[in-house]
Design a protein around this motif. Sequence first.
Motif, PDB file in Angstrom:
ATOM      1  N   SER A 119       0.747  -1.494  -0.267  1.00 32.31           N
ATOM      2  CA  SER A 119       0.115  -0.140  -0.039  1.00 32.31           C
ATOM      3  C   SER A 119       0.798   1.119  -0.453  1.00 32.31           C
ATOM      4  N   PRO A 120       0.321   2.579  -0.335  1.00 35.89           N
ATOM      5  CA  PRO A 120       1.165   4.038  -0.361  1.00 35.89           C
ATOM      6  C   PRO A 120       1.446   4.146   0.862  1.00 35.89           C
ATOM      7  N   HIS A 121       2.468   4.328   0.781  1.00 34.51           N
ATOM      8  CA  HIS A 121       3.354   4.685   2.019  1.00 34.51           C
ATOM      9  C   HIS A 121       2.769   5.565   2.937  1.00 34.51           C
ATOM     10  N   GLU A 122       2.277   6.794   2.498  1.00 34.91           N
ATOM     11  CA  GLU A 122       1.562   7.764   2.645  1.00 34.91           C
ATOM     12  C   GLU A 122       0.085   7.084   3.489  1.00 34.91           C
ATOM     13  N   THR A 217       8.308   0.046  -7.204  1.00 32.29           N
ATOM     14  CA  THR A 217       8.180   1.235  -6.599  1.00 32.29           C
ATOM     15  C   THR A 217       8.902   1.987  -4.851  1.00 32.29           C
ATOM     16  N   PRO A 218       9.509   1.163  -5.187  1.00 32.15           N
ATOM     17  CA  PRO A 218      10.122   1.635  -3.080  1.00 32.15           C
ATOM     18  C   PRO A 218       9.517   3.167  -2.366  1.00 32.15           C
ATOM     19  N   ASN A 219       9.907   4.224  -2.981  1.00 32.31           N
ATOM     20  CA  ASN A 219       9.833   5.247  -3.070  1.00 32.31           C
ATOM     21  C   ASN A 219       8.359   5.781  -2.591  1.00 32.31           C
ATOM     22  N   GLU A 220       7.641   4.476  -2.932  1.00 30.17           N
ATOM     23  CA  GLU A 220       5.760   4.931  -2.993  1.00 30.17           C
ATOM     24  C   GLU A 220       4.601   4.493  -2.216  1.00 30.17           C
ATOM     25  N   THR A 221       5.473   3.022  -2.572  1.00 28.26           N
ATOM     26  CA  THR A 221       4.476   1.735  -0.997  1.00 28.26           C
ATOM     27  C   THR A 221       5.589   0.987  -0.857  1.00 28.26           C
ATOM     28  N   GLY A 222       5.314   0.249  -0.003  1.00 27.04           N
ATOM     29  CA  GLY A 222       5.514  -0.917   1.136  1.00 27.04           C
ATOM     30  C   GLY A 222       4.874  -1.456   1.815  1.00 27.04           C
ATOM     31  N   THR A 223       5.265  -2.318   2.415  1.00 25.30           N
ATOM     32  CA  THR A 223       4.373  -3.599   3.548  1.00 25.30           C
ATOM     33  C   THR A 223       5.042  -3.058   4.609  1.00 25.30           C
TER      34      THR A 223
END
Length: 292
Positions: A119-122, A217-223
């Motif tokens: 999901s998006p980091h934000e 997309t490491p700068n945009e999404t993560g777990t």
Amino acid sequence: MKFLWMLFSGLLLAACNNGESNMTTAQNNIEIELHDQIEKAVQNSPLKFSQECMSELDLCWYKFKRSANEKELPTITVKNSNSSLTIEKATSITMVVDKKVGDTIENLDLTVRGLPDNSPHEKQKTFIYNLLKKIQAAGWKHYYYPGDPRISGSQLKKIPSPDSVLGYLTSSHPWLDPDYELDIDRWLQIESFYNWYFYNDGVYLTFKAWRRDSKDTPNETGTYLLSMEFLSERDFWSSGFTKDEEKAKWKELLPAQLKRDHDARAAAENNARAAGIEIDENYKDPVIKAIQ
């Protein structure tokens, strides 16, 4: 400890949700009263706990675990004194009981299902800060480790490093003050581990988040893996000593350790003041009941 946390994280993430399965279970509510008898908590639970013991260590682990893919996950209410904290969608519960000193719940660990993987980091950040607000609303107060300078998040713009203050490594870092939400740029500057510390009437709570960035997309999404660790005074302070004989005498050894910690804090705060960084003078260390 960091290695064990990463190992645990990897095992748990293997079962994390990339969407939800078709499995459904009835919603269940589990209440756990800290300092209560372990047998009482296990018997009163609507869900079954497994038990594993190591007789040579007099340690027992009481565990409950569910797949994060299940649609219906239990709600856990953790009670301590006059505080009641309710957490939804728990995937695992572990209570550790040291039979050498008693049979009450002094060590509790919860893992919570967060947003779907990648999901998006934000959005992940917002989800986490909402949980932090919930913890505070239940009466848990921000805690500074005794060796750390009392610098709140109001000063974060004066501190460029996410893990140290003027070169002094600190656990209770100003960037992770729960009263001040980080912007996304600073959020992503923190490498992988986020720890927020709280205190409530003799119990210490660490809220932990571990981030794994997406490959594409490491700068945009993560777990993110989320957990909460509740420790009594005994378990929290004795964990600072490595040898068994020291752990057994933690009440005797702690005052000297606290003196060393407070000396380190004073030095770090003096350096911070000289650099124009404000100190949270209103913060007072919570009373340690066992050594009053």
